[in-house]
Motif scaffolding. Structure first.
Motif, PDB file in Angstrom:
ATOM      1  N   GLN A  10      28.540  19.791  -8.522  1.00 49.57           N
ATOM      2  CA  GLN A  10      27.368  19.475  -7.690  1.00 49.57           C
ATOM      3  C   GLN A  10      26.559  20.705  -7.291  1.00 49.57           C
ATOM      4  O   GLN A  10      26.653  21.204  -6.169  1.00 49.57           O
ATOM      5  CB  GLN A  10      27.813  18.666  -6.468  1.00 49.57           C
ATOM      6  N   CYS A  11      25.781  21.203  -8.235  1.00 50.23           N
ATOM      7  CA  CYS A  11      24.781  22.238  -7.953  1.00 50.23           C
ATOM      8  C   CYS A  11      23.446  21.552  -8.179  1.00 50.23           C
ATOM      9  O   CYS A  11      23.067  21.276  -9.321  1.00 50.23           O
ATOM     10  CB  CYS A  11      24.929  23.421  -8.902  1.00 50.23           C
ATOM     11  N   LEU A  13      19.402  20.817  -8.215  1.00 52.59           N
ATOM     12  CA  LEU A  13      18.172  21.574  -8.478  1.00 52.59           C
ATOM     13  C   LEU A  13      17.330  21.627  -7.211  1.00 52.59           C
ATOM     14  O   LEU A  13      17.043  20.587  -6.609  1.00 52.59           O
ATOM     15  CB  LEU A  13      17.377  20.858  -9.570  1.00 52.59           C
ATOM     16  N   GLU A  36      19.689   9.145 -17.026  1.00 51.04           N
ATOM     17  CA  GLU A  36      20.029  10.411 -16.360  1.00 51.04           C
ATOM     18  C   GLU A  36      21.520  10.363 -16.011  1.00 51.04           C
ATOM     19  O   GLU A  36      22.019   9.324 -15.582  1.00 51.04           O
ATOM     20  CB  GLU A  36      19.207  10.592 -15.073  1.00 51.04           C
ATOM     21  N   ILE A  37      22.199  11.473 -16.237  1.00 56.00           N
ATOM     22  CA  ILE A  37      23.609  11.559 -15.831  1.00 56.00           C
ATOM     23  C   ILE A  37      23.648  12.409 -14.571  1.00 56.00           C
ATOM     24  O   ILE A  37      23.285  13.583 -14.616  1.00 56.00           O
ATOM     25  CB  ILE A  37      24.484  12.250 -16.923  1.00 56.00           C
ATOM     26  N   LEU A  39      22.951  11.706 -10.326  1.00 56.59           N
ATOM     27  CA  LEU A  39      21.798  11.523  -9.427  1.00 56.59           C
ATOM     28  C   LEU A  39      21.565  12.727  -8.519  1.00 56.59           C
ATOM     29  O   LEU A  39      20.428  13.143  -8.303  1.00 56.59           O
ATOM     30  CB  LEU A  39      22.050  10.273  -8.558  1.00 56.59           C
ATOM     31  N   GLY A  40      22.678  13.281  -7.979  1.00 56.89           N
ATOM     32  CA  GLY A  40      22.540  14.310  -6.945  1.00 56.89           C
ATOM     33  C   GLY A  40      21.777  13.720  -5.781  1.00 56.89           C
ATOM     34  O   GLY A  40      22.020  12.578  -5.371  1.00 56.89           O
ATOM     35  N   ASP A  84      31.986   6.770 -13.670  1.00 52.12           N
ATOM     36  CA  ASP A  84      32.192   8.008 -14.421  1.00 52.12           C
ATOM     37  C   ASP A  84      31.438   7.860 -15.747  1.00 52.12           C
ATOM     38  O   ASP A  84      31.725   6.933 -16.519  1.00 52.12           O
ATOM     39  CB  ASP A  84      33.703   8.175 -14.657  1.00 52.12           C
ATOM     40  N   ALA A  85      30.503   8.758 -16.006  1.00 52.91           N
ATOM     41  CA  ALA A  85      29.683   8.646 -17.225  1.00 52.91           C
ATOM     42  C   ALA A  85      30.530   8.647 -18.496  1.00 52.91           C
ATOM     43  O   ALA A  85      30.134   8.081 -19.510  1.00 52.91           O
ATOM     44  CB  ALA A  85      28.669   9.783 -17.266  1.00 52.91           C
ATOM     45  N   ASN A 101      20.396  17.041 -15.490  1.00 51.63           N
ATOM     46  CA  ASN A 101      21.012  18.308 -15.108  1.00 51.63           C
ATOM     47  C   ASN A 101      22.503  17.995 -15.101  1.00 51.63           C
ATOM     48  O   ASN A 101      23.040  17.496 -14.117  1.00 51.63           O
ATOM     49  CB  ASN A 101      20.478  18.704 -13.720  1.00 51.63           C
ATOM     50  N   GLN A 105      31.176  20.469 -16.100  1.00 52.15           N
ATOM     51  CA  GLN A 105      32.561  20.260 -16.556  1.00 52.15           C
ATOM     52  C   GLN A 105      32.668  19.165 -17.616  1.00 52.15           C
ATOM     53  O   GLN A 105      33.686  19.062 -18.285  1.00 52.15           O
ATOM     54  CB  GLN A 105      33.510  20.011 -15.363  1.00 52.15           C
TER      55      GLN A 105
HETATM   56  N1  SAM Z   1      20.377  15.498 -11.009  1.00 53.55           N
HETATM   57  C1  SAM Z   1      20.761  16.174  -9.800  1.00 53.55           C
HETATM   58  C2  SAM Z   1      19.964  17.452  -9.639  1.00 53.55           C
HETATM   59  O1  SAM Z   1      19.421  17.941 -10.653  1.00 53.55           O
HETATM   60  O2  SAM Z   1      19.868  17.972  -8.539  1.00 53.55           O
HETATM   61  C3  SAM Z   1      22.250  16.473  -9.744  1.00 53.55           C
HETATM   62  C4  SAM Z   1      22.808  17.368 -10.818  1.00 53.55           C
HETATM   63  S1  SAM Z   1      24.438  17.950 -10.494  1.00 53.55           S
HETATM   64  C5  SAM Z   1      24.484  19.343 -11.552  1.00 53.55           C
HETATM   65  C6  SAM Z   1      25.501  16.846 -11.375  1.00 53.55           C
HETATM   66  C7  SAM Z   1      25.648  15.444 -10.774  1.00 53.55           C
HETATM   67  O3  SAM Z   1      26.534  14.693 -11.634  1.00 53.55           O
HETATM   68  C8  SAM Z   1      26.265  15.369  -9.390  1.00 53.55           C
HETATM   69  O4  SAM Z   1      25.516  14.493  -8.590  1.00 53.55           O
HETATM   70  C9  SAM Z   1      27.690  14.824  -9.624  1.00 53.55           C
HETATM   71  O5  SAM Z   1      28.182  14.074  -8.541  1.00 53.55           O
HETATM   72  C10 SAM Z   1      27.493  13.977 -10.860  1.00 53.55           C
HETATM   73  N2  SAM Z   1      28.700  13.810 -11.699  1.00 53.55           N
HETATM   74  C11 SAM Z   1      29.725  14.685 -11.882  1.00 53.55           C
HETATM   75  N3  SAM Z   1      30.616  14.211 -12.766  1.00 53.55           N
HETATM   76  C12 SAM Z   1      30.153  13.003 -13.165  1.00 53.55           C
HETATM   77  C13 SAM Z   1      30.628  12.010 -14.064  1.00 53.55           C
HETATM   78  N4  SAM Z   1      31.776  12.173 -14.744  1.00 53.55           N
HETATM   79  N5  SAM Z   1      29.896  10.886 -14.235  1.00 53.55           N
HETATM   80  C14 SAM Z   1      28.725  10.714 -13.554  1.00 53.55           C
HETATM   81  N6  SAM Z   1      28.231  11.613 -12.687  1.00 53.55           N
HETATM   82  C15 SAM Z   1      28.920  12.745 -12.493  1.00 53.55           C
END
Ligand code: SAM
Length: 263
Positions: A10-11, A13, A36-37, A39-40, A84-85, A101, A105
């Protein structure tokens, strides 16, 4: 207050310039259905909702639902899948573009999962080192199994390098915005992926000694592999694995497949 979960990558943007850059590179119109994978807090999602016809977001962390609810009040083209995507059956989602984004991992498995179902174009954020491995050329230090596995399926382009300061919390590494355009230039199958894994286990060896060292991957011992390779052109066997270009790897994989068939 939202508690950021490092283990979920969770980093978020915070620099809007990169959000705009990503959506502009995706050339979205109301005819597009975007996936989109992650939401953040929805900063990228909002721009996608403004520009695309339909937006599907897969997010694993339900504690982000207040941000989803806020967006849903404004945009009726937003669909959230709380899962989980890596476990979602992407065949059930009607999308033609991907903008994300990515949680770093899962960069590798999610990229190949997406490439398997297919799409017209993707604009994705990766760790800088990962992106460099995707776009490397034969002979370069970053060239490897990932490069070839991606390039036989799609053309990858680095659009821009993004500093840690563009995110909150700040990651330790740089990121890259990458465009992926799938193609069907090559016919690849399960054997090709096995071959690729086997040969790149020893990327600095010659093709001959790499294949002999990886003979178990093909269900044979070293002696049998040495014998099998007698039927293969010397000039390719003497090349170093990391110097092979994609056409040579495809060719070699096909030769190995045909030699192994009668066994
Ligand atoms: N789109 C947002 C942004 O740009 O600020 C968030 C990007 S952040 C790098 C990654 C996001 O993917 C987080 O919200 C996290 O909770 C979610 N995430 C992590 N692992 C995931 C998974 N296996 N399936 C779906 N979402 C996941």
């Amino acid at each position: 207050m939202f508690r950021y979960k490092k283990r979920l990558g969770q980093c978020f943007l915070k620099d809007k310039r990169y959000v705009i850059k990503a959506v502009e590179e995706a050339k979205l119109s109301k005819d597009d259905r975007v996936l989109e994978i992650g939401l953040g807090k929805g900063v990228l999602t909002e721009e996608l909702c403004k520009r695309a016809g339909e937006v599907y977001v897969i997010e694993i962390d339900k504690s982000l639902s207040p941000y989803a609810e806020k967006l849903k009040e404004v945009y009726d083209n937003l669909n959230i899948i709380w899962e989980d995507a890596l476990k979602v059956d992407l065949e059930n989602i009607d999308f033609n573009k991907v903008v994300a984004n990515l949680p770093y991992q899962i960069s590798s498995p999610i990229t190949f999962k997406l490439l398997k179902v297919g799409f017209d174009l993707a604009v994705l954020m990766y760790q800088w080192e990962f992106a460099k491995r995707m776009v490397a050329k034969e002979g370069e230090k970053d060239y490897g199994r990932l490069t070839v596995a991606v390039k036989v399926r799609a053309e990858p382009y680095i659009i821009s390098k993004i500093p840690p300061s563009a995110f909150y919390p700040k990651p330790k590494v740089y990121s890259a915005l990458v465009k992926l355009i799938p193609h069907n230039k090559y016919e690849i199958d399960e054997f090709f992926d096995t071959f690729l894994r086997a040969i790149f286990q020893h990327r600095n060896k010659t093709v001959r000694s790499s294949l002999i060292s990886s003979s178990k991957e093909f269900g044979m011992d070293k002696k049998a592999m040495t014998k099998l390779l007698e039927g293969v052109n010397e000039s390719i066997l003497n090349k170093k694995v990391f110097q092979l270009n994609i056409d040579e790897i495809i060719k070699l994989s096909n030769i190995m497949k045909s030699l192994l068939k009668p066994l």
